[in-house]
Design an enzyme around this catalytic site. Structure first.
Site, PDB file in Angstrom:
ATOM      1  N   LYS A  24      -2.813   3.304   5.927  1.00 38.14           N
ATOM      2  CA  LYS A  24      -1.581   3.830   5.307  1.00 38.14           C
ATOM      3  C   LYS A  24      -1.885   4.907   4.267  1.00 38.14           C
ATOM      4  O   LYS A  24      -1.222   5.922   4.214  1.00 38.14           O
ATOM      5  CB  LYS A  24      -0.811   2.723   4.556  1.00 38.14           C
ATOM      6  CG  LYS A  24      -0.187   1.667   5.406  1.00 38.14           C
ATOM      7  CD  LYS A  24       0.727   0.775   4.554  1.00 38.14           C
ATOM      8  CE  LYS A  24       0.032   0.085   3.402  1.00 38.14           C
ATOM      9  NZ  LYS A  24      -1.013  -0.870   3.768  1.00 38.14           N
ATOM     10  N   ARG A 100       7.051  -4.686   0.402  1.00 37.74           N
ATOM     11  CA  ARG A 100       6.011  -5.610   0.866  1.00 37.74           C
ATOM     12  C   ARG A 100       6.593  -6.964   1.261  1.00 37.74           C
ATOM     13  O   ARG A 100       5.859  -7.819   1.732  1.00 37.74           O
ATOM     14  CB  ARG A 100       5.080  -5.905  -0.300  1.00 37.74           C
ATOM     15  CG  ARG A 100       3.835  -5.098  -0.575  1.00 37.74           C
ATOM     16  CD  ARG A 100       2.852  -4.951   0.496  1.00 37.74           C
ATOM     17  NE  ARG A 100       1.476  -5.057   0.060  1.00 37.74           N
ATOM     18  CZ  ARG A 100       0.739  -4.073  -0.435  1.00 37.74           C
ATOM     19  NH1 ARG A 100       1.246  -2.884  -0.612  1.00 37.74           N
ATOM     20  NH2 ARG A 100      -0.518  -4.290  -0.752  1.00 37.74           N
ATOM     21  N   ARG A 139     -14.714   0.325   2.850  1.00 36.70           N
ATOM     22  CA  ARG A 139     -13.936   1.370   2.170  1.00 36.70           C
ATOM     23  C   ARG A 139     -14.515   1.729   0.802  1.00 36.70           C
ATOM     24  O   ARG A 139     -14.904   0.855   0.038  1.00 36.70           O
ATOM     25  CB  ARG A 139     -12.505   0.855   2.026  1.00 36.70           C
ATOM     26  CG  ARG A 139     -11.563   1.812   1.336  1.00 36.70           C
ATOM     27  CD  ARG A 139     -10.151   1.522   1.711  1.00 36.70           C
ATOM     28  NE  ARG A 139      -9.627   0.282   1.152  1.00 36.70           N
ATOM     29  CZ  ARG A 139      -8.419  -0.197   1.453  1.00 36.70           C
ATOM     30  NH1 ARG A 139      -7.642   0.451   2.289  1.00 36.70           N
ATOM     31  NH2 ARG A 139      -8.001  -1.321   0.930  1.00 36.70           N
ATOM     32  N   ARG A 172     -12.911  -0.795  -4.499  1.00 38.25           N
ATOM     33  CA  ARG A 172     -11.820  -1.497  -5.181  1.00 38.25           C
ATOM     34  C   ARG A 172     -12.214  -2.945  -5.455  1.00 38.25           C
ATOM     35  O   ARG A 172     -12.823  -3.589  -4.622  1.00 38.25           O
ATOM     36  CB  ARG A 172     -10.567  -1.473  -4.299  1.00 38.25           C
ATOM     37  CG  ARG A 172      -9.802  -0.185  -4.391  1.00 38.25           C
ATOM     38  CD  ARG A 172      -8.724  -0.106  -3.363  1.00 38.25           C
ATOM     39  NE  ARG A 172      -7.909  -1.315  -3.258  1.00 38.25           N
ATOM     40  CZ  ARG A 172      -6.800  -1.400  -2.546  1.00 38.25           C
ATOM     41  NH1 ARG A 172      -6.379  -0.344  -1.872  1.00 38.25           N
ATOM     42  NH2 ARG A 172      -6.127  -2.523  -2.492  1.00 38.25           N
ATOM     43  N   ARG A 183      -5.519 -11.273   1.253  1.00 36.92           N
ATOM     44  CA  ARG A 183      -4.525 -10.182   1.359  1.00 36.92           C
ATOM     45  C   ARG A 183      -3.970 -10.096   2.778  1.00 36.92           C
ATOM     46  O   ARG A 183      -2.790  -9.801   2.966  1.00 36.92           O
ATOM     47  CB  ARG A 183      -5.153  -8.856   0.927  1.00 36.92           C
ATOM     48  CG  ARG A 183      -5.295  -8.773  -0.595  1.00 36.92           C
ATOM     49  CD  ARG A 183      -6.274  -7.698  -1.033  1.00 36.92           C
ATOM     50  NE  ARG A 183      -5.888  -6.384  -0.599  1.00 36.92           N
ATOM     51  CZ  ARG A 183      -6.752  -5.391  -0.367  1.00 36.92           C
ATOM     52  NH1 ARG A 183      -8.045  -5.589  -0.514  1.00 36.92           N
ATOM     53  NH2 ARG A 183      -6.317  -4.222   0.021  1.00 36.92           N
TER      54      ARG A 183
HETATM   55  P1  AMP Z   1      -2.517  -1.711  -1.918  1.00 37.05           P
HETATM   56  O1  AMP Z   1      -3.308  -0.630  -2.569  1.00 37.05           O
HETATM   57  O2  AMP Z   1      -1.229  -1.215  -1.337  1.00 37.05           O
HETATM   58  O3  AMP Z   1      -3.320  -2.541  -0.956  1.00 37.05           O
HETATM   59  O4  AMP Z   1      -2.079  -2.719  -3.109  1.00 37.05           O
HETATM   60  C1  AMP Z   1      -3.051  -3.381  -3.886  1.00 37.05           C
HETATM   61  C2  AMP Z   1      -2.415  -4.551  -4.605  1.00 37.05           C
HETATM   62  O5  AMP Z   1      -1.368  -4.093  -5.457  1.00 37.05           O
HETATM   63  C3  AMP Z   1      -1.763  -5.583  -3.698  1.00 37.05           C
HETATM   64  O6  AMP Z   1      -2.692  -6.537  -3.196  1.00 37.05           O
HETATM   65  C4  AMP Z   1      -0.753  -6.219  -4.650  1.00 37.05           C
HETATM   66  O7  AMP Z   1      -1.383  -7.101  -5.564  1.00 37.05           O
HETATM   67  C5  AMP Z   1      -0.277  -5.006  -5.456  1.00 37.05           C
HETATM   68  N1  AMP Z   1       0.892  -4.344  -4.828  1.00 37.05           N
HETATM   69  C6  AMP Z   1       0.961  -3.079  -4.328  1.00 37.05           C
HETATM   70  N2  AMP Z   1       2.181  -2.826  -3.862  1.00 37.05           N
HETATM   71  C7  AMP Z   1       2.921  -3.940  -4.059  1.00 37.05           C
HETATM   72  C8  AMP Z   1       4.278  -4.312  -3.774  1.00 37.05           C
HETATM   73  N3  AMP Z   1       5.133  -3.469  -3.180  1.00 37.05           N
HETATM   74  N4  AMP Z   1       4.672  -5.576  -4.133  1.00 37.05           N
HETATM   75  C9  AMP Z   1       3.842  -6.440  -4.740  1.00 37.05           C
HETATM   76  N5  AMP Z   1       2.555  -6.156  -5.013  1.00 37.05           N
HETATM   77  C10 AMP Z   1       2.091  -4.921  -4.684  1.00 37.05           C
END
Ligand code: AMP
Length: 227
Positions: A24, A100, A139, A172, A183
């Site tokens: 994404k 999400r 990554r 990360r 996750r």
């Molecule tokens: P990502 O970079 O999109 O994988 O997001 C990393 C982390 O940020 C996720 O595992 C969640 O803890 C938090 N996060 C990101 N976007 C959301 C969302 N829309 N709702 C809740 N938590 C989020």
């Protein structure tokens, strides 16, 4: 597809869906640049808030470290700030990592209806489960310019260094194997139902095979959006 980049498509409001590691962020950046859209990546915004130690970062950190979703109230405050308090993406936006879960999707629908900025399309980047873990564990990210690499599939030219800006790459905190597994479970339980939600809505839905080289994924997304 021919002529000028994005010709005939105009501004678009998009949601990108997909599991962690589906691509994404990578594809979101390419598509946002191609069409001049504002990429709103909630994960990136949260990580930046954690780094800066802001109130938002303090509220989000423990959930992120555990691979859990940050509470809806926290994320919706952030989204309202982006769309209402200090409006961004008026020339089109690309949401990456939001919504999400169903309640976030419903909140987004209400907000966009109120603002009269409806979604034009939802893009799902579909990658088989067994590929996701390897993708995420390989990554590496540039903390400076946001470029994303993979030590297995798309390594930087010099090991551990960003090709674009020369910054040292980082992994990360939540890209370790245990957190990644969690996750993925969270994705299955909470985010995957959004596929049916959007398929049943009136917004055009594009399911893209994400298990192909990045330029082919990008071309498939462009074909979908311009069809
Ligand atoms: P990502 O970079 O999109 O994988 O997001 C990393 C982390 O940020 C996720 O595992 C969640 O803890 C938090 N996060 C990101 N976007 C959301 C969302 N829309 N709702 C809740 N938590 C989020």
């Amino acid at each position: 597809m021919s002529g000028k980049v994005g010709e005939g498509v105009g501004k678009m409001n998009l949601v990108f869906l997909g599991a962690p590691g589906a691509g994404k962020g990578t594809q979101g950046a390419l598509i946002a640049e191609r069409y001049g859209l504002e990429q709103v990546a909630t994960g990136d915004l949260l990580r930046d808030a954690v780094r800066r130690g802001t109130h938002l970062g303090q509220r989000a950190k423990s959930y992120m470290d555990a691979g859990e979703l940050v509470p809806d109230a926290v994320i919706l405050d952030l989204i309202r700030e982006i769309f209402v308090s200090d409006p961004k993406g008026e020339e089109g936006f690309l949401l990456d990592g939001f919504p999400r879960n169903l309640s976030q999707a419903e909140a987004l629908d209400r907000l966009l209806t109120d603002l009269d900025r409806p979604l034009d399309a939802v893009v799902l980047i579909d990658v088989p489960d067994e590929k996701l873990i390897q993708r995420i564990s390989g990554r590496r990210n540039c903390p400076e310019c946001g470029a994303i690499y993979n030590v297995y599939f798309e390594p930087p030219k010099a090991e551990g260094i960003c090709d674009r800006c020369g910054t040292k790459l980082v992994q990360r905190a939540d890209d370790n194997i245990e957190t990644v597994r969690h996750r993925l479970e969270v994705y299955k339980k909470q985010t995957e139902p959004l596929i049916a939600y959007y398929e049943e809505s009136s917004v055009p839905f594009h399911r893209i095979d994400g298990d192909q080289p990045p330029p082919d994924v990008e071309a498939a997304i462009v074909r979908g959006l311009e069809s």
